[in-house]
Design a protein around this motif. Structure first.
Motif, PDB file in Angstrom:
ATOM      1  N   GLY A 184      -1.356  -1.369 -13.884  1.00  0.00           N
ATOM      2  CA  GLY A 184      -2.488  -1.260 -12.985  1.00  0.00           C
ATOM      3  C   GLY A 184      -2.681   0.162 -12.495  1.00  0.00           C
ATOM      4  N   ARG A 185      -3.119   0.282 -11.250  1.00  0.00           N
ATOM      5  CA  ARG A 185      -3.441   1.574 -10.656  1.00  0.00           C
ATOM      6  C   ARG A 185      -2.160   2.358 -10.366  1.00  0.00           C
ATOM      7  N   LEU A 186      -2.194   3.656 -10.702  1.00  0.00           N
ATOM      8  CA  LEU A 186      -1.029   4.516 -10.523  1.00  0.00           C
ATOM      9  C   LEU A 186      -1.357   5.570  -9.476  1.00  0.00           C
ATOM     10  N   ARG A 187      -0.537   5.641  -8.425  1.00  0.00           N
ATOM     11  CA  ARG A 187      -0.857   6.497  -7.281  1.00  0.00           C
ATOM     12  C   ARG A 187      -0.071   7.808  -7.243  1.00  0.00           C
ATOM     13  N   THR A 188       1.258   7.720  -7.383  1.00  0.00           N
ATOM     14  CA  THR A 188       2.101   8.882  -7.116  1.00  0.00           C
ATOM     15  C   THR A 188       3.135   9.035  -8.216  1.00  0.00           C
ATOM     16  N   VAL A 189       3.362  10.261  -8.643  1.00  0.00           N
ATOM     17  CA  VAL A 189       4.390  10.561  -9.634  1.00  0.00           C
ATOM     18  C   VAL A 189       5.175  11.775  -9.129  1.00  0.00           C
ATOM     19  N   VAL A 190       6.501  11.666  -9.193  1.00  0.00           N
ATOM     20  CA  VAL A 190       7.390  12.661  -8.593  1.00  0.00           C
ATOM     21  C   VAL A 190       8.538  12.939  -9.561  1.00  0.00           C
ATOM     22  N   LEU A 202      10.991  10.743 -14.228  1.00  0.00           N
ATOM     23  CA  LEU A 202       9.950  10.723 -13.207  1.00  0.00           C
ATOM     24  C   LEU A 202      10.048   9.418 -12.429  1.00  0.00           C
ATOM     25  N   TRP A 203       9.693   9.475 -11.134  1.00  0.00           N
ATOM     26  CA  TRP A 203       9.417   8.284 -10.344  1.00  0.00           C
ATOM     27  C   TRP A 203       7.911   8.056 -10.371  1.00  0.00           C
ATOM     28  N   LEU A 204       7.488   6.817 -10.551  1.00  0.00           N
ATOM     29  CA  LEU A 204       6.067   6.483 -10.606  1.00  0.00           C
ATOM     30  C   LEU A 204       5.797   5.316  -9.662  1.00  0.00           C
ATOM     31  N   ALA A 220       2.937  15.629 -11.298  1.00  0.00           N
ATOM     32  CA  ALA A 220       4.278  16.203 -11.316  1.00  0.00           C
ATOM     33  C   ALA A 220       4.405  17.067 -12.557  1.00  0.00           C
ATOM     34  N   HIS A 221       5.322  18.048 -12.504  1.00  0.00           N
ATOM     35  CA  HIS A 221       5.605  18.872 -13.675  1.00  0.00           C
ATOM     36  C   HIS A 221       6.982  18.508 -14.210  1.00  0.00           C
ATOM     37  N   ALA A 222       7.043  18.229 -15.516  1.00  0.00           N
ATOM     38  CA  ALA A 222       8.309  17.918 -16.174  1.00  0.00           C
ATOM     39  C   ALA A 222       8.160  18.147 -17.666  1.00  0.00           C
ATOM     40  N   GLU A 223       9.216  18.652 -18.295  1.00  0.00           N
ATOM     41  CA  GLU A 223       9.261  18.822 -19.748  1.00  0.00           C
ATOM     42  C   GLU A 223       8.074  19.628 -20.262  1.00  0.00           C
ATOM     43  N   GLY A 224       7.684  20.676 -19.524  1.00  0.00           N
ATOM     44  CA  GLY A 224       6.628  21.570 -19.971  1.00  0.00           C
ATOM     45  C   GLY A 224       5.222  21.038 -19.842  1.00  0.00           C
ATOM     46  N   SER A 225       5.050  19.893 -19.170  1.00  0.00           N
ATOM     47  CA  SER A 225       3.735  19.277 -19.042  1.00  0.00           C
ATOM     48  C   SER A 225       3.474  18.865 -17.599  1.00  0.00           C
ATOM     49  N   ILE A 226       2.186  18.750 -17.273  1.00  0.00           N
ATOM     50  CA  ILE A 226       1.778  18.081 -16.045  1.00  0.00           C
ATOM     51  C   ILE A 226       1.578  16.603 -16.366  1.00  0.00           C
ATOM     52  N   TRP A 227       2.136  15.748 -15.505  1.00  0.00           N
ATOM     53  CA  TRP A 227       1.972  14.291 -15.626  1.00  0.00           C
ATOM     54  C   TRP A 227       1.097  13.844 -14.473  1.00  0.00           C
ATOM     55  N   THR A 258       0.820  -1.232   0.000  1.00  0.00           N
ATOM     56  CA  THR A 258       0.000   0.000   0.000  1.00  0.00           C
ATOM     57  C   THR A 258       0.841   1.265   0.000  1.00  0.00           C
ATOM     58  N   PRO A 259       1.776   1.411  -0.945  1.00  0.00           N
ATOM     59  CA  PRO A 259       2.566   2.646  -0.982  1.00  0.00           C
ATOM     60  C   PRO A 259       1.688   3.838  -1.326  1.00  0.00           C
ATOM     61  N   TRP A 260       2.023   4.985  -0.779  1.00  0.00           N
ATOM     62  CA  TRP A 260       1.212   6.183  -1.013  1.00  0.00           C
ATOM     63  C   TRP A 260       2.099   7.391  -1.339  1.00  0.00           C
ATOM     64  N   GLY A 261       2.837   7.878  -0.343  1.00  0.00           N
ATOM     65  CA  GLY A 261       3.679   9.048  -0.572  1.00  0.00           C
ATOM     66  C   GLY A 261       5.100   8.660  -0.936  1.00  0.00           C
ATOM     67  N   LEU A 262       5.787   9.547  -1.679  1.00  0.00           N
ATOM     68  CA  LEU A 262       7.170   9.324  -2.093  1.00  0.00           C
ATOM     69  C   LEU A 262       7.934  10.628  -1.937  1.00  0.00           C
ATOM     70  N   ALA A 263       9.111  10.550  -1.333  1.00  0.00           N
ATOM     71  CA  ALA A 263       9.951  11.735  -1.140  1.00  0.00           C
ATOM     72  C   ALA A 263      11.394  11.379  -1.465  1.00  0.00           C
ATOM     73  N   PRO A 264      11.978  11.969  -2.520  1.00  0.00           N
ATOM     74  CA  PRO A 264      13.385  11.706  -2.843  1.00  0.00           C
ATOM     75  C   PRO A 264      14.314  12.375  -1.825  1.00  0.00           C
ATOM     76  N   LEU A 265      15.310  11.626  -1.361  1.00  0.00           N
ATOM     77  CA  LEU A 265      16.317  12.155  -0.448  1.00  0.00           C
ATOM     78  C   LEU A 265      17.407  12.881  -1.235  1.00  0.00           C
ATOM     79  N   PRO A 266      18.130  13.801  -0.591  1.00  0.00           N
ATOM     80  CA  PRO A 266      19.170  14.554  -1.305  1.00  0.00           C
ATOM     81  C   PRO A 266      20.205  13.674  -1.986  1.00  0.00           C
ATOM     82  N   GLY A 267      20.527  12.514  -1.404  1.00  0.00           N
ATOM     83  CA  GLY A 267      21.534  11.643  -2.011  1.00  0.00           C
ATOM     84  C   GLY A 267      21.026  10.770  -3.133  1.00  0.00           C
ATOM     85  N   GLY A 268      19.712  10.816  -3.410  1.00  0.00           N
ATOM     86  CA  GLY A 268      19.157  10.053  -4.518  1.00  0.00           C
ATOM     87  C   GLY A 268      18.251   8.909  -4.116  1.00  0.00           C
ATOM     88  N   ASP A 269      18.347   8.432  -2.858  1.00  0.00           N
ATOM     89  CA  ASP A 269      17.442   7.373  -2.416  1.00  0.00           C
ATOM     90  C   ASP A 269      16.031   7.925  -2.231  1.00  0.00           C
TER      91      ASP A 269
END
Length: 387
Positions: free
Chosen positions: A348-354, A361-363, A309-316, A73-84
Motif C-alpha cells: 500500500g502507501r509508503l510514507r517514510t524510509v530511513v 533500510l527501514w520502511l 533515504a540514501h543507500a548503496e549509491g542511490s536515493i530511495w 497513522t505512523p509518520w516519522g521514524l528515528a533510529p535510537l543508538p542501541g538499534g530500537d
C-alpha cells in the motif's frame, strides 16, 4: 499483493477529476480511497553518464522481515543508538518505541499541543546530534495556530507513558493548513537542523522569501538561523517548494529533497542553498532561467513522494499514492540511469524510509492515514535489503 475492490478503482477515477488537487498525495483531502498506480510511467528522466563509482543501472530490493505491525497513522521514524526505533503517530500525537528485534511497542507519551487535522498533526521526528548526552527528541507538529518544532527529553527511567518531558518550542510560525504542512526534519552532516515545509495551500508563500511556507529551512539546534545561510539573518535555505516531505544526504554531504506536485509532476531535487525551485510558476522541469530543475520527475499517480533515504549509491523514495519504492541511482547530483520501482502495490502507501546501516533500510507504510486501504497488520515497519 494487496487486492483492490472495484469501488477503489472508481474512487481512483474520481480523483483524476479533481482539479487543483491539494492533498499530500495528489488526491482530494476528503477521500478515503487509495488511487491505483498506473502500469506505465508517465515521467521524464535524465540519465547521466556512467562512471566506475556510479551504482549499477539495475538494483534490487528484498523484504527481510516485518519489524512491527498495528501502528496507527505512523509518520516519522528515528533510529535510537542501541538499534530500537522511535515512531510518531500523526493523529494520536504519540511517540512509540519499537524493539527492532521483537517488534514490541512501548508508548513514551503524548506530545501536548498537537492539533491533528487533515494532513497536520505530529509529523517528523529526529534525534539531537548530542542525543547520547542530552536525550533530546526533536518533533515537528501542527498546533492550533501554526506548524512548529519542539524538543522533548526522553527519560527512560520514568513510567511507561510518561517518558517524554515537557516540549520546549525551538521554532514556530510555519504556516499551517488542512493540506501541505511539510513536516520532515533531519539533522544534517553539519549538525544543523533542516526542516521541510509546505505552502499550506497558499501558493504565493513559496516565492516569498520572507515567508516560512514552501521552503527548506536550516536552523541551529536552538532554532536560530544557521550560520552560512544564503539570506542574511534568515532561516530560509531554499525556496519555491510546494510541499517538502523528504530530506536525505549522500556520502559527500549533498542534500536531496522530494516534493509533491499538484496535477502533473512530482519531483526529486538536488538542493543548492539560495536556489528557487519554481513553484507555483514551474511544476517539474521548466528549463526557465532562475528556476532549479529537478533531477527527475514523476506523474503524481506514480509517486506522490514522502520520505527519502540514501543507500548503496542511490536515493530511495517512498511513494504514497504511487504505492511503491523508487530507486534513483546517482552520479553526483544527477540520475545515472532510469529510476526503478519496487514493491508496487504490495504494502500500500509508503510514507517514510530511513537508512538502517550498510545495505538496509527501514520502511514505514501509511494505510491508516484516511487515504489508504488498511489490511490486517497495518500500519507496519519493514526491514529491507537493497542494492
Amino acid at each position: 499483493m494487496r487486492h483492490r475492490a472495484v469501488t477503489a478503482v472508481l474512487a481512483a477515477a474520481a480523483l483524476l477529476l479533481t482539479a487543483g488537487c491539494s492533498s499530500d498525495d495528489g488526491g482530494s483531502p476528503d477521500t478515503s480511497g487509495s488511487a491505483s498506480p498506473s502500469d506505465t510511467a508517465a515521467r521524464s528522466s535524465s540519465p547521466g553518464p556512467t562512471a566506475q563509482e556510479t551504482p549499477p543501472a539495475k538494483g534490487s530490493v528484498k523484504v527481510v522481515r516485518t519489524v512491527a505491525t498495528g501502528l496507527s497513522t505512523p509518520w516519522g521514524l528515528a533510529p535510537l543508538p542501541g538499534g530500537d526505533l522511535l515512531v510518531s503517530s500523526r493523529d494520536e500525537a504519540t511517540i512509540t518505541r519499537v524493539d527492532a528485534k521483537t517488534g514490541e511497542k512501548t508508548e513514551l507519551g503524548e506530545v501536548p499541543g498537537v492539533s491533528p487535522s487533515g494532513e497536520g498533526g505530529l509529523l517528523g521526528i529526529a534525534l539531537s546530534p548530542e542525543y547520547a548526552s542530552d536525550h533530546m527528541i526533536y518533533a515537528y507538529f501542527t498546533s492550533a495556530s501554526d506548524n512548529r518544532v519542539v524538543r522533548l527529553i526522553h527519560d527512560e527511567e520514568k513510567p511507561v507513558g510518561e517518558r517524554l518531558g515537557a516540549p520546549d518550542t525551538v521554532f514556530r510560525g510555519i504556516p499551517k493548513g488542512v493540506v501541505h504542512n511539510g513536516g520532515r526534519i533531519a539533522f544534517g552532516p553539519d549538525r544543523m537542523l533542516y526542516v521541510g515545509t509546505g505552502e499550506s495551500g497558499d501558493t504565493g508563500l513559496s516565492q516569498d522569501k520572507e515567508s516560512l511556507g514552501g521552503k527548506i529551512l536550516r536552523l541551529t539546534p536552538e532554532g536560530e538561523p544557521a550560520p552560512g545561510n544564503p539570506f542574511p539573518d534568515s532561516p530560509v535555505y531554499s525556496y519555491g517548494h510546494r510541499n517538502v516531505q523528504g530530506l536525505a544526504w549522500d556520502g559527500r554531504q549533498r542534500l536531496f529533497a522530494s516534493e509533491f506536485g499538484q496535477n502533473t509532476w512530482d519531483e526529486l531535487n538536488a538542493i543548492k542553498p539560495g536556489d528557487n525551485y519554481g513553484w507555483p510558476e514551474a511544476e517539474g522541469r521548466s528549463g526557465e532561467g532562475g528556476f532549479h530543475d529537478p533531477i527527475d520527475q514523476w506523474s503524481t499517480d506514480e509517486a506522490s513522494p514522502s520520505g527519502i533515504a540514501h543507500a548503496e549509491g542511490s536515493i530511495w523514495m517512498a511513494g504514497l499514492r504511487g504505492e511503491r519504492l523508487w530507486r534513483i541511482p546517482l552520479k553526483g547530483t544527477e540520475a545515472s540511469a532510469d529510476p526503478q520501482a519496487f514493491l508496487k502495490g504490495e504494502f500500500g502507501r509508503l510514507r517514510t524510509v530511513v537508512p538502517a546501516g550498510d545495505d538496509r533500510l527501514w520502511l514505514v507504510t501509511s494505510n491508516t492515514d484516511g487515504r489508504g486501504d488498511p489490511q490486517d497488520g497495518d500500519d507496519r515497519i519493514l526491514e529491507l535489503r537493497v542494492s
